[in-house]
Design a protein around this motif. Structure first.
Motif, PDB file in Angstrom:
ATOM      1  N   ALA A   2     -48.250 -44.534   4.315  1.00 34.73           N
ATOM      2  CA  ALA A   2     -49.175 -45.265   3.452  1.00 34.73           C
ATOM      3  C   ALA A   2     -48.799 -46.741   3.375  1.00 34.73           C
ATOM      4  O   ALA A   2     -49.671 -47.624   3.354  1.00 34.73           O
ATOM      5  CB  ALA A   2     -49.180 -44.640   2.057  1.00 34.73           C
ATOM      6  N   PHE A   3     -47.527 -47.011   3.331  1.00 33.79           N
ATOM      7  CA  PHE A   3     -47.054 -48.396   3.253  1.00 33.79           C
ATOM      8  C   PHE A   3     -47.469 -49.162   4.508  1.00 33.79           C
ATOM      9  O   PHE A   3     -47.992 -50.281   4.429  1.00 33.79           O
ATOM     10  CB  PHE A   3     -45.536 -48.426   3.092  1.00 33.79           C
ATOM     11  CG  PHE A   3     -44.978 -49.747   2.657  1.00 33.79           C
ATOM     12  CD1 PHE A   3     -44.820 -50.055   1.313  1.00 33.79           C
ATOM     13  CD2 PHE A   3     -44.610 -50.696   3.602  1.00 33.79           C
ATOM     14  CE1 PHE A   3     -44.314 -51.290   0.915  1.00 33.79           C
ATOM     15  CE2 PHE A   3     -44.094 -51.925   3.213  1.00 33.79           C
ATOM     16  CZ  PHE A   3     -43.946 -52.218   1.868  1.00 33.79           C
ATOM     17  N   PHE A   4     -47.254 -48.562   5.665  1.00 35.65           N
ATOM     18  CA  PHE A   4     -47.601 -49.230   6.914  1.00 35.65           C
ATOM     19  C   PHE A   4     -49.120 -49.352   7.064  1.00 35.65           C
ATOM     20  O   PHE A   4     -49.616 -50.341   7.610  1.00 35.65           O
ATOM     21  CB  PHE A   4     -47.014 -48.478   8.096  1.00 35.65           C
ATOM     22  CG  PHE A   4     -45.522 -48.656   8.259  1.00 35.65           C
ATOM     23  CD1 PHE A   4     -44.833 -49.584   7.501  1.00 35.65           C
ATOM     24  CD2 PHE A   4     -44.820 -47.892   9.164  1.00 35.65           C
ATOM     25  CE1 PHE A   4     -43.454 -49.753   7.640  1.00 35.65           C
ATOM     26  CE2 PHE A   4     -43.438 -48.045   9.319  1.00 35.65           C
ATOM     27  CZ  PHE A   4     -42.760 -48.984   8.547  1.00 35.65           C
ATOM     28  N   GLN A  15     -39.801 -54.130  -0.978  1.00 31.53           N
ATOM     29  CA  GLN A  15     -40.753 -53.122  -1.455  1.00 31.53           C
ATOM     30  C   GLN A  15     -40.650 -51.850  -0.617  1.00 31.53           C
ATOM     31  O   GLN A  15     -40.726 -50.724  -1.150  1.00 31.53           O
ATOM     32  CB  GLN A  15     -42.176 -53.681  -1.391  1.00 31.53           C
ATOM     33  CG  GLN A  15     -42.409 -54.859  -2.331  1.00 31.53           C
ATOM     34  CD  GLN A  15     -43.747 -55.545  -2.080  1.00 31.53           C
ATOM     35  OE1 GLN A  15     -44.519 -55.128  -1.216  1.00 31.53           O
ATOM     36  NE2 GLN A  15     -44.007 -56.612  -2.821  1.00 31.53           N
ATOM     37  N   LEU A  16     -40.485 -52.011   0.688  1.00 34.08           N
ATOM     38  CA  LEU A  16     -40.340 -50.856   1.573  1.00 34.08           C
ATOM     39  C   LEU A  16     -39.108 -50.035   1.193  1.00 34.08           C
ATOM     40  O   LEU A  16     -39.154 -48.794   1.149  1.00 34.08           O
ATOM     41  CB  LEU A  16     -40.220 -51.341   3.025  1.00 34.08           C
ATOM     42  CG  LEU A  16     -40.058 -50.275   4.110  1.00 34.08           C
ATOM     43  CD1 LEU A  16     -41.299 -49.386   4.186  1.00 34.08           C
ATOM     44  CD2 LEU A  16     -39.783 -50.917   5.465  1.00 34.08           C
ATOM     45  N   ILE A  17     -38.011 -50.709   0.883  1.00 38.33           N
ATOM     46  CA  ILE A  17     -36.796 -50.021   0.448  1.00 38.33           C
ATOM     47  C   ILE A  17     -37.043 -49.287  -0.864  1.00 38.33           C
ATOM     48  O   ILE A  17     -36.594 -48.144  -1.052  1.00 38.33           O
ATOM     49  CB  ILE A  17     -35.632 -51.020   0.313  1.00 38.33           C
ATOM     50  CG1 ILE A  17     -35.163 -51.469   1.698  1.00 38.33           C
ATOM     51  CG2 ILE A  17     -34.467 -50.421  -0.477  1.00 38.33           C
ATOM     52  CD1 ILE A  17     -34.120 -52.573   1.675  1.00 38.33           C
ATOM     53  N   ASP A  18     -37.771 -49.931  -1.773  1.00 37.01           N
ATOM     54  CA  ASP A  18     -38.040 -49.298  -3.060  1.00 37.01           C
ATOM     55  C   ASP A  18     -38.843 -48.006  -2.884  1.00 37.01           C
ATOM     56  O   ASP A  18     -38.615 -47.014  -3.586  1.00 37.01           O
ATOM     57  CB  ASP A  18     -38.784 -50.268  -3.978  1.00 37.01           C
ATOM     58  CG  ASP A  18     -37.889 -51.384  -4.501  1.00 37.01           C
ATOM     59  OD1 ASP A  18     -36.651 -51.211  -4.469  1.00 37.01           O
ATOM     60  OD2 ASP A  18     -38.415 -52.430  -4.927  1.00 37.01           O
ATOM     61  N   VAL A  19     -39.795 -48.025  -1.952  1.00 40.98           N
ATOM     62  CA  VAL A  19     -40.553 -46.802  -1.681  1.00 40.98           C
ATOM     63  C   VAL A  19     -39.643 -45.749  -1.052  1.00 40.98           C
ATOM     64  O   VAL A  19     -39.654 -44.575  -1.439  1.00 40.98           O
ATOM     65  CB  VAL A  19     -41.757 -47.103  -0.758  1.00 40.98           C
ATOM     66  CG1 VAL A  19     -42.445 -45.799  -0.333  1.00 40.98           C
ATOM     67  CG2 VAL A  19     -42.757 -48.015  -1.460  1.00 40.98           C
ATOM     68  N   ALA A  20     -38.820 -46.177  -0.111  1.00 39.43           N
ATOM     69  CA  ALA A  20     -37.947 -45.239   0.604  1.00 39.43           C
ATOM     70  C   ALA A  20     -36.943 -44.566  -0.324  1.00 39.43           C
ATOM     71  O   ALA A  20     -36.610 -43.393  -0.141  1.00 39.43           O
ATOM     72  CB  ALA A  20     -37.213 -45.966   1.727  1.00 39.43           C
ATOM     73  N   ARG A  21     -36.486 -45.295  -1.342  1.00 35.17           N
ATOM     74  CA  ARG A  21     -35.482 -44.714  -2.245  1.00 35.17           C
ATOM     75  C   ARG A  21     -36.107 -44.070  -3.488  1.00 35.17           C
ATOM     76  O   ARG A  21     -35.391 -43.586  -4.370  1.00 35.17           O
ATOM     77  CB  ARG A  21     -34.467 -45.777  -2.667  1.00 35.17           C
ATOM     78  CG  ARG A  21     -34.995 -46.895  -3.557  1.00 35.17           C
ATOM     79  CD  ARG A  21     -33.972 -48.033  -3.689  1.00 35.17           C
ATOM     80  NE  ARG A  21     -34.440 -49.108  -4.559  1.00 35.17           N
ATOM     81  CZ  ARG A  21     -34.157 -49.222  -5.845  1.00 35.17           C
ATOM     82  NH1 ARG A  21     -33.388 -48.311  -6.434  1.00 35.17           N
ATOM     83  NH2 ARG A  21     -34.612 -50.230  -6.558  1.00 35.17           N
ATOM     84  N   TYR A  27     -36.649 -47.970   6.786  1.00 36.32           N
ATOM     85  CA  TYR A  27     -37.147 -46.957   5.846  1.00 36.32           C
ATOM     86  C   TYR A  27     -36.389 -45.642   6.009  1.00 36.32           C
ATOM     87  O   TYR A  27     -35.918 -45.051   5.031  1.00 36.32           O
ATOM     88  CB  TYR A  27     -38.642 -46.739   6.067  1.00 36.32           C
ATOM     89  CG  TYR A  27     -39.270 -45.791   5.078  1.00 36.32           C
ATOM     90  CD1 TYR A  27     -39.964 -46.271   3.978  1.00 36.32           C
ATOM     91  CD2 TYR A  27     -39.158 -44.404   5.228  1.00 36.32           C
ATOM     92  CE1 TYR A  27     -40.542 -45.395   3.050  1.00 36.32           C
ATOM     93  CE2 TYR A  27     -39.717 -43.527   4.317  1.00 36.32           C
ATOM     94  CZ  TYR A  27     -40.405 -44.027   3.227  1.00 36.32           C
ATOM     95  OH  TYR A  27     -40.961 -43.163   2.307  1.00 36.32           O
ATOM     96  N   ASP A  28     -36.273 -45.187   7.255  1.00 34.39           N
ATOM     97  CA  ASP A  28     -35.633 -43.895   7.501  1.00 34.39           C
ATOM     98  C   ASP A  28     -34.169 -43.901   7.065  1.00 34.39           C
ATOM     99  O   ASP A  28     -33.658 -42.898   6.559  1.00 34.39           O
ATOM    100  CB  ASP A  28     -35.733 -43.534   8.980  1.00 34.39           C
ATOM    101  CG  ASP A  28     -37.166 -43.243   9.428  1.00 34.39           C
ATOM    102  OD1 ASP A  28     -38.029 -43.063   8.558  1.00 34.39           O
ATOM    103  OD2 ASP A  28     -37.403 -43.220  10.651  1.00 34.39           O
ATOM    104  N   THR A  29     -33.504 -45.024   7.266  1.00 31.32           N
ATOM    105  CA  THR A  29     -32.099 -45.136   6.866  1.00 31.32           C
ATOM    106  C   THR A  29     -31.953 -45.004   5.357  1.00 31.32           C
ATOM    107  O   THR A  29     -31.104 -44.250   4.862  1.00 31.32           O
ATOM    108  CB  THR A  29     -31.517 -46.487   7.331  1.00 31.32           C
ATOM    109  OG1 THR A  29     -31.584 -46.574   8.764  1.00 31.32           O
ATOM    110  CG2 THR A  29     -30.075 -46.648   6.882  1.00 31.32           C
ATOM    111  N   VAL A  30     -32.795 -45.723   4.622  1.00 35.65           N
ATOM    112  CA  VAL A  30     -32.719 -45.686   3.160  1.00 35.65           C
ATOM    113  C   VAL A  30     -33.159 -44.326   2.631  1.00 35.65           C
ATOM    114  O   VAL A  30     -32.529 -43.750   1.744  1.00 35.65           O
ATOM    115  CB  VAL A  30     -33.569 -46.821   2.550  1.00 35.65           C
ATOM    116  CG1 VAL A  30     -33.607 -46.707   1.034  1.00 35.65           C
ATOM    117  CG2 VAL A  30     -33.031 -48.184   2.969  1.00 35.65           C
ATOM    118  N   ALA A  31     -34.247 -43.801   3.185  1.00 36.05           N
ATOM    119  CA  ALA A  31     -34.777 -42.520   2.711  1.00 36.05           C
ATOM    120  C   ALA A  31     -33.768 -41.389   2.905  1.00 36.05           C
ATOM    121  O   ALA A  31     -33.741 -40.423   2.129  1.00 36.05           O
ATOM    122  CB  ALA A  31     -36.077 -42.196   3.437  1.00 36.05           C
ATOM    123  N   ALA A  32     -32.916 -41.518   3.926  1.00 33.06           N
ATOM    124  CA  ALA A  32     -31.915 -40.479   4.191  1.00 33.06           C
ATOM    125  C   ALA A  32     -30.642 -40.675   3.371  1.00 33.06           C
ATOM    126  O   ALA A  32     -29.681 -39.914   3.522  1.00 33.06           O
ATOM    127  CB  ALA A  32     -31.572 -40.467   5.677  1.00 33.06           C
TER     128      ALA A  32
END
Length: 435
Positions: free
Chosen positions: A418-420, A403-409, A237-242
């Motif tokens: 919230a996801f976790f 789905q986690l990537i979609d939220v992160a991006r 998540y952190d990688t994608v969000a950044a």
């Protein structure tokens, strides 16, 4: 064995869109040549669409030097996991196949696959026996094993000033930022193909040790700081969000990703060590030295040392419905023991007596400690998968990580917390239901 190309079967399974499968199983068919010298025809299902017409044909020729009366036909499947899971609901899934890794619990192995031997016997000769065993019987043998880490382009990382592997998540993210500053995409998720995201679970155990899988099945909130699954998914998540992964994940392509890494357009990918040889091949084809591609451990250390979890890739099995089980088992045993497939992939051989591959030279230099997960407790061999199925969280698959990537991006609303929290709630409810 991972899928490699997009060559489709001539017969496409129309039910591939099914999201949830109910495995009803089929009774074992005992006919055909099950005793005596192996003979007859067998069909082998494979995901290696890239080498089924070349390397695998050479294997058949070698196999027939020992078993001249066995005819081997391959069925190469692009969407191997999806198509094969559906085919298990019939008796039409070949004589030899790779066991689908998601949705199928160990307690279902005997419905679909023929026992190959006892766990006690086969542990003496083979690695990764636990992964294909249930109640003392072995139903699948590892085609090869991998150590977890990430492949990277040495030239790109050197240009970014990174010449030693990051030791913490913060250092790792900083390193990716430095790689991004060179103009390269720091890391590539292979979101669209999906299975590389599923492989991330192979890092489980890197932080808390060999009981990580067992512990996850015994807690109501595994996505909590300090656990392996939290670290794996939080780092993603952190990688994608950044903004440190590909700009448009829905357009990723596995085959092209090899060329992107070899050329330096992409800096790294989190994968098992089985991928090293393929990336090195791509570098060689691009006119670059093979050692342009390196392999480093994930940024988690224990007592000052890196740990890499070793685990099986796909498991090779004999269909319980095969009419030629004797010939099918001969192929499985020969393929694992004699073909040299693991060595050709630069992977860890399932045969204990075989040497460690040269592809793991980086790990040897770094003193990386190898770890194999503890066997699941007797009676609970399928517990983790049962909970995952009940909660509809694809722990061993890719859907929830997409789905986690979609939220992160920002393609879906939400946050990591919230996801976790939602994952934990569903997991706890599933555990309560299963009891």
């Amino acid at each position: 064995m991972k899928p490699r190309t997009s060559r489709k079967l001539s017969t496409v399974i129309a039910l591939a869109a099914a999201s949830t499968l109910v495995f009803t199983g089929c009774s074992s068919a005992s006919g055909g040549n099950d005793t005596g010298e192996p003979s007859g025809e067998i069909t082998v299902l494979t995901n290696r669409t890239d080498i089924v017409d070349t390397v695998f044909q050479d294997y058949v020729a070698q196999f027939q030097e020992t078993y001249p009366d066995v005819t081997v036909t391959f069925e190469a499947i692009t969407d191997y996991e999806g198509d094969t899971r559906i085919r298990l609901n019939s008796s039409d899934y070949g004589d030899v196949l790779l066991i689908p890794s998601s949705n199928l619990g160990k307690d279902q192995f005997s419905q679909f696959f023929e026992p190959l031997g006892t766990s006690d016997e086969m542990t003496e000769k083979y690695r990764f026996i636990n992964e294909g065993s249930y109640e003392g019987n072995v139903y699948g043998l590892s085609t090869f094993g991998s150590a977890m880490g990430y492949v990277f382009n040495r030239d790109v990382w050197a240009e970014a000033g990174i010449t030693t592997p990051p030791e913490t998540e913060a250092e790792y993210l900083d390193a990716l930022e430095a790689v991004k500053a060179t103009g390269s995409t720091p890391t590539y998720t292979n979101y669209q193909d999906g299975w590389p995201l599923a492989s991330l679970v192979g890092n489980m155990g890197s932080i808390t040790g060999p009981a990580a899988r067992i512990d996850m099945a015994q807690t109501d909130s595994p996505w909590t700081a300090g656990t392996d699954i939290y670290a794996i998914d939080s780092l993603l998540y952190d990688t994608v969000a950044a903004g440190l992964s590909e700009a448009d994940p829905v357009t990723t392509n596995w085959e092209e990703s090899k060329n992107l890494l070899a050329s330096g357009e992409v800096g790294s990918m989190i994968l098992g060590s089985w991928a090293i040889a393929q990336m090195q091949d791509a570098a060689e084809q691009a006119g670059k030295p093979r050692d342009t591609i390196g392999f480093w451990p994930m940024p988690w250390q224990t007592d000052g040392a890196f740990t890499s979890v070793t685990a099986s890739d796909k498991l090779l099995a004999v269909s319980a419905n095969s009419d030629n089980k004797n010939a099918a088992q001969a192929w499985v045993t020969w393929f694992i023991d004699e073909s040299g497939f693991a060595a050709s992939q630069g992977a860890i051989s399932p045969v204990i007596s075989d040497p460690t591959p040269d592809t793991l030279a980086d790990f040897a230099d770094l003193g990386v400690q190898y770890l194999e997960l503890d066997a699941d407790p007797a009676g609970d061999e399928s517990l983790l998968q049962d909970i995952a199925n009940e909660s509809e969280i694809t722990v061993l698959g890719e859907a929830y990580r997409q789905q986690l990537i979609d939220v992160a991006r920002g393609a879906q609303t939400g946050s990591k917390e919230a996801f976790f929290a939602d994952l934990n709630e569903r997991w706890a409810e599933a555990r309560a239901t299963i009891g």
